[in-house]
Design an enzyme around this catalytic site. Sequence first.
Site, PDB file in Angstrom:
ATOM      1  N   TYR A  30       0.807  -1.298  -0.159  1.00 26.39           N
ATOM      2  CA  TYR A  30       0.211   0.055  -0.153  1.00 26.39           C
ATOM      3  C   TYR A  30       1.036   1.315  -0.146  1.00 26.39           C
ATOM      4  O   TYR A  30       1.311   1.724   0.986  1.00 26.39           O
ATOM      5  CB  TYR A  30      -0.860   0.040   1.174  1.00 26.39           C
ATOM      6  CG  TYR A  30      -1.724  -1.012   1.329  1.00 26.39           C
ATOM      7  CD1 TYR A  30      -2.851  -1.527   0.478  1.00 26.39           C
ATOM      8  CD2 TYR A  30      -1.641  -2.046   2.584  1.00 26.39           C
ATOM      9  CE1 TYR A  30      -3.618  -2.488   0.341  1.00 26.39           C
ATOM     10  CE2 TYR A  30      -2.717  -3.150   2.771  1.00 26.39           C
ATOM     11  CZ  TYR A  30      -3.541  -3.401   1.499  1.00 26.39           C
ATOM     12  OH  TYR A  30      -4.116  -4.443   1.770  1.00 26.39           O
ATOM     13  N   TRP A  34      -3.869   6.012   2.656  1.00 26.23           N
ATOM     14  CA  TRP A  34      -5.278   5.653   2.806  1.00 26.23           C
ATOM     15  C   TRP A  34      -5.947   6.353   4.157  1.00 26.23           C
ATOM     16  O   TRP A  34      -5.326   6.977   4.964  1.00 26.23           O
ATOM     17  CB  TRP A  34      -5.182   4.214   3.284  1.00 26.23           C
ATOM     18  CG  TRP A  34      -5.454   3.312   2.110  1.00 26.23           C
ATOM     19  CD1 TRP A  34      -6.663   2.633   1.754  1.00 26.23           C
ATOM     20  CD2 TRP A  34      -4.652   3.064   1.143  1.00 26.23           C
ATOM     21  NE1 TRP A  34      -6.457   1.935   0.587  1.00 26.23           N
ATOM     22  CE2 TRP A  34      -4.950   2.071   0.157  1.00 26.23           C
ATOM     23  CE3 TRP A  34      -3.198   3.293   0.671  1.00 26.23           C
ATOM     24  CZ2 TRP A  34      -4.417   1.511  -0.857  1.00 26.23           C
ATOM     25  CZ3 TRP A  34      -2.414   2.503  -0.229  1.00 26.23           C
ATOM     26  CH2 TRP A  34      -3.181   1.806  -1.117  1.00 26.23           C
ATOM     27  N   ASN A  35      -7.315   6.846   3.681  1.00 29.00           N
ATOM     28  CA  ASN A  35      -8.107   7.323   4.452  1.00 29.00           C
ATOM     29  C   ASN A  35      -8.165   7.114   6.012  1.00 29.00           C
ATOM     30  O   ASN A  35      -7.632   7.888   7.024  1.00 29.00           O
ATOM     31  CB  ASN A  35      -9.361   7.678   3.877  1.00 29.00           C
ATOM     32  CG  ASN A  35     -10.491   8.675   4.621  1.00 29.00           C
ATOM     33  OD1 ASN A  35     -10.527   8.844   5.834  1.00 29.00           O
ATOM     34  ND2 ASN A  35     -11.253   9.325   3.875  1.00 29.00           N
ATOM     35  N   ASP A 162     -12.528  -5.030   2.612  1.00 27.67           N
ATOM     36  CA  ASP A 162     -12.758  -5.191   1.152  1.00 27.67           C
ATOM     37  C   ASP A 162     -13.663  -6.302   0.667  1.00 27.67           C
ATOM     38  O   ASP A 162     -14.567  -6.247  -0.064  1.00 27.67           O
ATOM     39  CB  ASP A 162     -11.602  -5.257   0.599  1.00 27.67           C
ATOM     40  CG  ASP A 162     -10.584  -3.950   0.878  1.00 27.67           C
ATOM     41  OD1 ASP A 162     -10.914  -3.445   1.946  1.00 27.67           O
ATOM     42  OD2 ASP A 162      -9.530  -3.681   0.395  1.00 27.67           O
ATOM     43  N   GLU A 386      -0.728  -6.883   9.346  1.00 23.17           N
ATOM     44  CA  GLU A 386      -1.723  -6.421   8.942  1.00 23.17           C
ATOM     45  C   GLU A 386      -3.017  -6.783   9.603  1.00 23.17           C
ATOM     46  O   GLU A 386      -3.824  -6.204   9.932  1.00 23.17           O
ATOM     47  CB  GLU A 386      -2.032  -6.576   7.420  1.00 23.17           C
ATOM     48  CG  GLU A 386      -3.242  -5.731   6.689  1.00 23.17           C
ATOM     49  CD  GLU A 386      -3.228  -5.975   5.330  1.00 23.17           C
ATOM     50  OE1 GLU A 386      -2.530  -6.532   4.783  1.00 23.17           O
ATOM     51  OE2 GLU A 386      -4.093  -5.090   4.786  1.00 23.17           O
TER      52      GLU A 386
END
Length: 419
Positions: A30, A34-35, A162, A386
């Site tokens: 990534y 990312w928000n 996701d 993660e």
Amino acid sequence: MDYAALDTKAQEILRGNDRGTYTVPTFGLYPYQWNWDSAFAAWGFSTFDVDRAWVEIETLFSGQWPNGMVPHILFHQDDPGYYPGPDVWATEGKGPIPSSGITQPAVAATFARKTWERNKGKGEAHVRALFPMMKAWHAWFMAWRAVDGAIVVTHPWEAGRDNCADWDSAMAMIEPSGVGEYTRRDTSHVDASMRPTKADYDRYIWLVQRGRRLGWDDAAMAEDRPFAVADPTLTFILMRANRDLAHIAEALGEDRSEIDSWTRTLENGAETLRNPDTGVFDAINLRSGEHTGHVTSASFLCWYARLDDPRMGAELAKSFASCRYPVPSLALSSPDFDGMRYWRGPTWAIMNAMIAMGLKDMGYENEATHLRSATRDLIAEHGFAEYFHPDNGQPAGGGTFTWTAAVWLAWASPNAEGF
Ligand code: GLC
């Protein structure tokens, strides 16, 4: 266990993923901002470098679109290691920075408040500047994503979960014809067994192509949505964020009444997410009108939204008893459970932090403490991954992960101040 060494390691991870004004979730997999990852990163930074925490949130809002939407990815600089990149989203002219065309859970106001609490005096100027931007984002959610008071996901990536089972029935209704050839990059960084399937990816990309075709226009996209799922993640998180934003408004001497009215709308909407057959909060596929029937970690965000619920308490006890490292992203009893595949079973530290924050706020100290110590053991024994297998703790996905390190520093570490 040498917890001080882990604190140091967590700080090193944040520093290592720091790109100056924003933090990448992890190296390789990534490579952009990312928000919601950024809001958690800010929370982590606030424990040892509060100025850097503010920069993180401010950089996120520097990508806000004029319509109020804050994109889920900001492509500050090109990186061939990620697909779909800026050329696929094609959002030129929509916002100030190349970005995706969808958003992510609105955790920013909550962690801006947390950061301010650690930085009382100096923080006010930052919060004052951020307040209208956060409010505009929440207003956008209420205008474009609230259906019967619940917040709707229009792309599976928007809820940050996701490939979760809550999307399955809605995804099955999409025929991704004409999606064309493309090369995934995620499976060159991480084993394919830990990632979404090709059938999922075809639909993710098909939905991006649709948004692009419609010029990412809110009104055009709201017509005849091919994918629309009323979702506990977005709904509970925005509800909580509205409460924190209203608190900020009051502390700044701003008017909070409109924000409070949004909270009331969402309180009513959240009830629609309660499955009439099971009493558990789940998602609704709006194209079929059916509840999904899945008990996910998002179901347990109800307390974070400040909804007390004894039935959910009983369900949480079951979840705790079902594995060594709760909360699984899908109940182990589900036939769809897959302990290593992303949002279809693994435990995620950020979800645990939010669930525990809610439990603590609502007076469930024992449950909050249990979750904190299970998360502490998980990270201490298995690293800053993660996500993790909920039973054996096996680390999965990307390593040296920003939000896992941040959650460690701000909450899970024995040396953390906590909430
Ligand atoms: C994955 C996660 C999402 C997260 C992103 C970056 O897409 O599902 O929640 O924001 O990775 O970490």
